[in-house]
Design an enzyme around this catalytic site. Structure first.
Site, mmCIF file in Angstrom:
data_model
loop_
_atom_site.group_PDB
_atom_site.id
_atom_site.type_symbol
_atom_site.label_atom_id
_atom_site.label_comp_id
_atom_site.label_asym_id
_atom_site.label_seq_id
_atom_site.Cartn_x
_atom_site.Cartn_y
_atom_site.Cartn_z
ATOM 1 N N HIS A 13 0.857 -1.197 0.000
ATOM 2 C CA HIS A 13 0.000 0.000 0.000
ATOM 3 C C HIS A 13 0.889 1.242 0.000
ATOM 4 O O HIS A 13 1.415 1.623 -1.028
ATOM 5 C CB HIS A 13 -0.940 -0.071 1.210
ATOM 6 N N HIS A 73 -2.453 -2.128 -9.870
ATOM 7 C CA HIS A 73 -3.405 -1.469 -8.966
ATOM 8 C C HIS A 73 -4.685 -2.285 -8.936
ATOM 9 O O HIS A 73 -5.084 -2.862 -9.943
ATOM 10 C CB HIS A 73 -3.723 -0.038 -9.456
ATOM 11 N N ASP A 89 2.919 5.322 -6.851
ATOM 12 C CA ASP A 89 4.183 5.156 -6.125
ATOM 13 C C ASP A 89 5.407 5.101 -7.012
ATOM 14 O O ASP A 89 6.540 5.133 -6.509
ATOM 15 C CB ASP A 89 4.122 3.882 -5.275
HETATM 16 C C1 SDX Z 1 -1.277 2.229 -3.466
HETATM 17 O O1 SDX Z 1 -5.978 0.933 -3.311
HETATM 18 C C2 SDX Z 1 -5.481 2.107 -3.536
HETATM 19 O O2 SDX Z 1 -6.138 2.998 -4.004
HETATM 20 C C3 SDX Z 1 -4.056 2.272 -3.094
HETATM 21 C C4 SDX Z 1 -3.385 3.569 -3.524
HETATM 22 C C5 SDX Z 1 -3.927 4.755 -2.782
HETATM 23 O O3 SDX Z 1 -3.806 5.889 -3.290
HETATM 24 O O4 SDX Z 1 -4.374 4.584 -1.625
HETATM 25 O O5 SDX Z 1 -3.549 3.757 -4.910
HETATM 26 C C6 SDX Z 1 -1.887 3.536 -3.188
HETATM 27 O O6 SDX Z 1 -1.280 1.393 -2.601
HETATM 28 C C7 SDX Z 1 -0.729 1.942 -4.825
HETATM 29 C C8 SDX Z 1 -0.180 0.508 -4.943
HETATM 30 C C9 SDX Z 1 1.231 0.505 -4.341
HETATM 31 N N1 SDX Z 1 1.713 -0.893 -4.255
HETATM 32 C C10 SDX Z 1 2.602 -1.380 -5.114
HETATM 33 O O7 SDX Z 1 3.067 -0.762 -6.071
HETATM 34 C C11 SDX Z 1 3.013 -2.807 -4.797
HETATM 35 C C12 SDX Z 1 3.073 -3.617 -6.090
HETATM 36 N N2 SDX Z 1 1.724 -3.768 -6.602
HETATM 37 C C13 SDX Z 1 1.067 -5.016 -6.366
HETATM 38 O O8 SDX Z 1 1.391 -5.687 -5.183
HETATM 39 C C14 SDX Z 1 -0.393 -5.034 -6.770
HETATM 40 O O9 SDX Z 1 -0.484 -4.503 -8.020
HETATM 41 C C15 SDX Z 1 -1.418 -4.373 -5.862
HETATM 42 C C16 SDX Z 1 -1.303 -4.856 -4.479
HETATM 43 C C17 SDX Z 1 -1.276 -2.904 -5.917
HETATM 44 C C18 SDX Z 1 -2.778 -4.763 -6.413
HETATM 45 O O10 SDX Z 1 -2.840 -6.122 -6.386
HETATM 46 P P1 SDX Z 1 -4.142 -6.965 -6.722
HETATM 47 O O11 SDX Z 1 -5.232 -6.126 -7.266
HETATM 48 O O12 SDX Z 1 -4.451 -7.809 -5.523
HETATM 49 O O13 SDX Z 1 -3.649 -7.824 -7.932
HETATM 50 P P2 SDX Z 1 -3.055 -9.270 -7.783
HETATM 51 O O14 SDX Z 1 -2.075 -9.321 -6.634
HETATM 52 O O15 SDX Z 1 -4.194 -10.228 -7.780
HETATM 53 O O16 SDX Z 1 -2.201 -9.437 -9.135
HETATM 54 C C19 SDX Z 1 -2.856 -9.779 -10.373
HETATM 55 C C20 SDX Z 1 -1.760 -10.295 -11.281
HETATM 56 C C21 SDX Z 1 -0.894 -11.356 -10.611
HETATM 57 O O17 SDX Z 1 -0.370 -12.139 -11.653
HETATM 58 P P3 SDX Z 1 -0.666 -13.733 -11.658
HETATM 59 O O18 SDX Z 1 -0.152 -14.237 -10.302
HETATM 60 O O19 SDX Z 1 -2.201 -13.830 -11.741
HETATM 61 O O20 SDX Z 1 0.080 -14.232 -12.831
HETATM 62 O O21 SDX Z 1 -0.844 -9.231 -11.600
HETATM 63 C C22 SDX Z 1 0.434 -9.554 -11.052
HETATM 64 C C23 SDX Z 1 0.230 -10.619 -9.994
HETATM 65 O O22 SDX Z 1 1.389 -11.396 -9.862
HETATM 66 N N3 SDX Z 1 0.940 -8.316 -10.461
HETATM 67 C C24 SDX Z 1 2.222 -7.971 -10.426
HETATM 68 C C25 SDX Z 1 2.253 -6.718 -9.812
HETATM 69 N N4 SDX Z 1 1.009 -6.345 -9.487
HETATM 70 C C26 SDX Z 1 0.197 -7.357 -9.886
HETATM 71 N N5 SDX Z 1 3.337 -8.616 -10.882
HETATM 72 C C27 SDX Z 1 4.502 -7.958 -10.692
HETATM 73 N N6 SDX Z 1 4.603 -6.731 -10.115
HETATM 74 C C28 SDX Z 1 3.515 -6.103 -9.668
HETATM 75 N N7 SDX Z 1 3.638 -4.893 -9.114
#
Ligand code: SDX
Length: 376
Positions: free
Chosen positions: A222, A261, A312
């Site tokens: 997050h 996201h 981010d």
């Molecule tokens: C913020 O919610 C908000 O609004 C938050 C925010 C705010 O202003 O409050 O916008 C701020 O938190 C932004 C996000 C910051 N976090 C990161 O950058 C961390 C990296 N991102 C991921 O962990 C992920 O994208 C999330 C947590 C942000 C969202 O994850 P989801 O919706 O639960 O998606 P998921 O984990 O189910 O992933 C779906 C697929 C997966 O692939 P498969 O396993 O199905 O093959 O996408 C892949 C994931 O592996 N994936 C990523 C990835 N994000 C998703 N693969 C590599 N790197 C990534 N960053």
């Protein structure tokens, strides 16, 4: 009895409540605060004006804005007992832990805001005003910088830079920090805001709700992602190593911080704005190293994984160019998002409903109790 198919892990796509504060169009990549597009607000507004908008649901008149700025300046001060308590905490503590602890302790010193169901715009203003002072007080002590002085003439953005760096920002720096504060101020039911609303929905108080939110924002999935983006850049070091490092991480199913996201299925509009500011700041400082690395990381992650940048990805490069240490990046996120957290708590109180989802039970059932003396 709920079926397995009823379970929405992470509450993904679950519409939990109605709100007027923030609208995200994940397919179009649009972000709206109380009806206003984030691109207009980032280009033309200020953090103080956006905080007013989030709390009151309308943009302030010139007099209302002047009154708010004056009130926020008055509310920046740290009570001596809290300053002494922060000084007694470990100097190597994580700033997010300091922030969480300080808000919780502040509640004990300001009991009028912590009665069950107590929540007011006054409390929202107090917390929005004092978080930068808490951060500045702690950081200056660990960095051996002189104590903070009241600087009521400084805007919220300029005061944040002064509190952390003991210098006033240039005009460009003040503008880019103000834009960062605007962009991070709210984002609908993100995890930390949801935590604040769950806390408020029990009629707990505003300070407890913000304490819950800070603890939630600390998580690297997050709020903590921008700090880890800079760690990634430090690992990559040069543009010609981006391909190798990023593809290696993806091959190991590691997350690339700053991408993906839960709601945006296209580029996060805040990333679009911050990318341009990262470039402008880099040009101003004569250092496009971070910007060039990030552009290449974007290219590889999108090609390999089809993911887009989120808020981010570029924020850390802007803060680094300002000279702000990485462990203060997420606290800055908190110093902005506290305006949104408190707006959502106020809204929750206006139409209160205890937030209590259910779980699909998958454990054992109707087991026979065996007295401890008969158990192996
Ligand atoms: C913020 O919610 C908000 O609004 C938050 C925010 C705010 O202003 O409050 O916008 C701020 O938190 C932004 C996000 C910051 N976090 C990161 O950058 C961390 C990296 N991102 C991921 O962990 C992920 O994208 C999330 C947590 C942000 C969202 O994850 P989801 O919706 O639960 O998606 P998921 O984990 O189910 O992933 C779906 C697929 C997966 O692939 P498969 O396993 O199905 O093959 O996408 C892949 C994931 O592996 N994936 C990523 C990835 N994000 C998703 N693969 C590599 N790197 C990534 N960053």
């Amino acid at each position: 009895m709920p079926e397995a198919s009823d379970v929405q892990r992470g509450l993904e796509d679950v519409v939990a409540l109605e709100s007027r504060i923030c609208f995200i169009d994940g397919r179009q990549g649009r972000l709206i605060y109380q009806g206003y597009d984030i691109r207009d607000l980032a280009a033309r507004s200020t953090f103080e004006e956006v905080a007013y908008l989030l709390w009151y649901g309308r943009l302030p008149s010139a007099q209302q804005l002047a009154d708010l700025k004056s009130r926020l300046s008055e509310l920046r001060a740290l009570p001596d007992p809290l300053a002494r308590q922060i000084d007694a905490l470990p100097a190597d503590a994580t700033p997010m832990d300091i922030l969480r602890t300080a808000v919780s302790a502040l509640a004990l010193l300001e009991p009028e805001e912590t009665k069950p169901g107590a929540s007011s715009i006054g409390g929202a203003q107090r917390l929005t005003a004092v978080l930068p002072t808490i951060l500045g007080h702690f950081h200056r002590r660990r960095a051996g910088k002189p104590a903070l002085r009241p600087r009521p003439e400084l805007s919220a953005a300029a005061y944040l830079v002064y509190a952390l760096l003991d210098r006033e920002p240039t005009e460009l720096e003040a503008k880019v920090v103000d834009v960062c504060l605007i962009l991070h101020a709210d984002h609908e039911l993100n995890a930390s805001t949801f935590a604040a609303r769950v806390t408020a929905s029990t009629l707990s108080d505003l300070y407890s709700a913000v304490t819950s939110a800070i603890g939630t924002l600390k998580g690297p999935l997050h709020g903590g992602a921008n700090e880890r983006v800079m760690e990634l850049l430090a690992e990559i070091q040069s543009v010609d190593r981006v391909e190798e490092v990023v593809k290696g991480k993806l091959a190991r199913h590691e997350r690339i911080m700053g991408f993906g996201h839960r709601v945006y299925k296209v580029e996060d509009p805040r990333a679009t704005i911050l990318r341009e500011w990262s470039r402008r700041m880099g040009e101003e400082e004569g250092n496009l190293h971070y910007y060039e690395l990030l552009r290449k990381v974007e290219e590889v992650v999108h090609r390999e994984k089809g993911l887009y940048p989120n808020v981010d990805l570029y924020s850390g490069s802007v803060y680094s160019l300002l000279g702000i240490p990485p462990d203060l990046f997420t606290p800055i996120f908190a110093a902005s998002r506290v305006a949104g957290w408190t707006a959502h708590v106020l809204e929750e109180y206006q139409d209160l409903r205890l937030i209590r989802p259910t779980a699909k039970y998958v454990g054992a059932i109707d087991l026979t109790y065996v007295p401890v003396g008969q158990r192996s």
